[in-house]
Design a protein around this motif. Sequence first.
Motif, PDB file in Angstrom:
ATOM      1  N   GLY A   1       0.705  -1.132  -0.141  1.00 56.53           N
ATOM      2  CA  GLY A   1      -0.004  -0.063   0.196  1.00 56.53           C
ATOM      3  C   GLY A   1       0.840   1.086  -0.063  1.00 56.53           C
ATOM      4  O   GLY A   1       2.020   1.452  -0.257  1.00 56.53           O
ATOM      5  N   TYR A   2       0.277   2.272   0.290  1.00 56.33           N
ATOM      6  CA  TYR A   2       0.583   3.675   0.250  1.00 56.33           C
ATOM      7  C   TYR A   2       1.006   4.306   1.446  1.00 56.33           C
ATOM      8  O   TYR A   2       0.189   4.085   2.408  1.00 56.33           O
ATOM      9  CB  TYR A   2      -0.224   4.722  -0.666  1.00 56.33           C
ATOM     10  CG  TYR A   2      -0.275   4.182  -1.980  1.00 56.33           C
ATOM     11  CD1 TYR A   2       0.586   4.847  -2.948  1.00 56.33           C
ATOM     12  CD2 TYR A   2      -1.446   3.508  -2.477  1.00 56.33           C
ATOM     13  CE1 TYR A   2       0.341   4.500  -4.210  1.00 56.33           C
ATOM     14  CE2 TYR A   2      -1.333   3.113  -3.870  1.00 56.33           C
ATOM     15  CZ  TYR A   2      -0.604   3.874  -4.634  1.00 56.33           C
ATOM     16  OH  TYR A   2      -0.454   3.482  -6.096  1.00 56.33           O
ATOM     17  N   CYS A   3       2.121   4.752   1.554  1.00 63.16           N
ATOM     18  CA  CYS A   3       2.708   5.509   2.779  1.00 63.16           C
ATOM     19  C   CYS A   3       2.073   6.927   2.864  1.00 63.16           C
ATOM     20  O   CYS A   3       1.698   7.471   3.590  1.00 63.16           O
ATOM     21  CB  CYS A   3       4.123   5.663   2.750  1.00 63.16           C
ATOM     22  SG  CYS A   3       4.593   6.518   4.203  1.00 63.16           S
ATOM     23  N   SER A   4       1.970   7.529   1.557  1.00 59.73           N
ATOM     24  CA  SER A   4       1.444   8.909   1.453  1.00 59.73           C
ATOM     25  C   SER A   4       0.778   9.094   0.009  1.00 59.73           C
ATOM     26  O   SER A   4       1.276   8.879  -0.973  1.00 59.73           O
ATOM     27  CB  SER A   4       2.610  10.161   1.728  1.00 59.73           C
ATOM     28  OG  SER A   4       2.261  11.403   1.261  1.00 59.73           O
ATOM     29  N   TYR A   5      -0.314   9.696   0.019  1.00 62.80           N
ATOM     30  CA  TYR A   5      -1.206   9.898  -1.177  1.00 62.80           C
ATOM     31  C   TYR A   5      -0.753  11.468  -1.451  1.00 62.80           C
ATOM     32  O   TYR A   5      -1.231  11.815  -2.565  1.00 62.80           O
ATOM     33  CB  TYR A   5      -2.679   9.845  -0.856  1.00 62.80           C
ATOM     34  CG  TYR A   5      -2.958   8.245  -1.016  1.00 62.80           C
ATOM     35  CD1 TYR A   5      -2.836   7.535  -2.161  1.00 62.80           C
ATOM     36  CD2 TYR A   5      -3.450   7.759   0.070  1.00 62.80           C
ATOM     37  CE1 TYR A   5      -3.436   6.410  -2.116  1.00 62.80           C
ATOM     38  CE2 TYR A   5      -4.030   6.413   0.191  1.00 62.80           C
ATOM     39  CZ  TYR A   5      -4.051   5.665  -1.243  1.00 62.80           C
ATOM     40  OH  TYR A   5      -4.338   4.370  -1.165  1.00 62.80           O
TER      41      TYR A   5
END
Length: 178
Positions: free
Chosen positions: A97-101
């Motif tokens: 997944g993403y750490c920061s969008y």
Amino acid sequence: ESDEIAAARRVMLSTAVSSLSLNAPVVRPAVSNARMAAITPGDVGTTKPLGVYDPLGLMTRMPDKYRRWQEMEIKHGRIAMAAVTHVLVTANFKWDGYCSYLSFPPLKFEDIPAGTLGSWAALPQAGWAQIVAIVAILDNSLFAQDPNLEPGDVVGDRIPWVRYDDPEVKFFKLNAER
């Protein structure tokens, strides 16, 4: 040739100075028999050959500051252990997944390199601000040091930590892990 002579002179001068320091009398701090206000011989953190080693007399002159320094030593040790855990975990494991969008392009956990400096540089400043804010809030609320408890005992009975009822086991554990 003048560079060689200058280098030889520096070597001779450093040798002369070092030989003078070897012949100087040894100055040892005076050992005080006064009762220490913050720590006594046999307490956790005292080392058998040294005992209570306080050449500047900080324990007797400023016991409240000394207690604060004990608390900070324990806190910094715990932060260092968490940092080592971070390095070991990120070297072997990455979340999906993403750490920061919010960053452009969006930053995935797998894009953050392992290790301290690499992850420091890759994480956006907003991420670091969030980490610092959470640590500060926890440090000043849930994990605030109660002056009535021993240094490092930051939760009291609010969280069921492992407690050592046997004084010998507690003494060994605290001295080995300090």
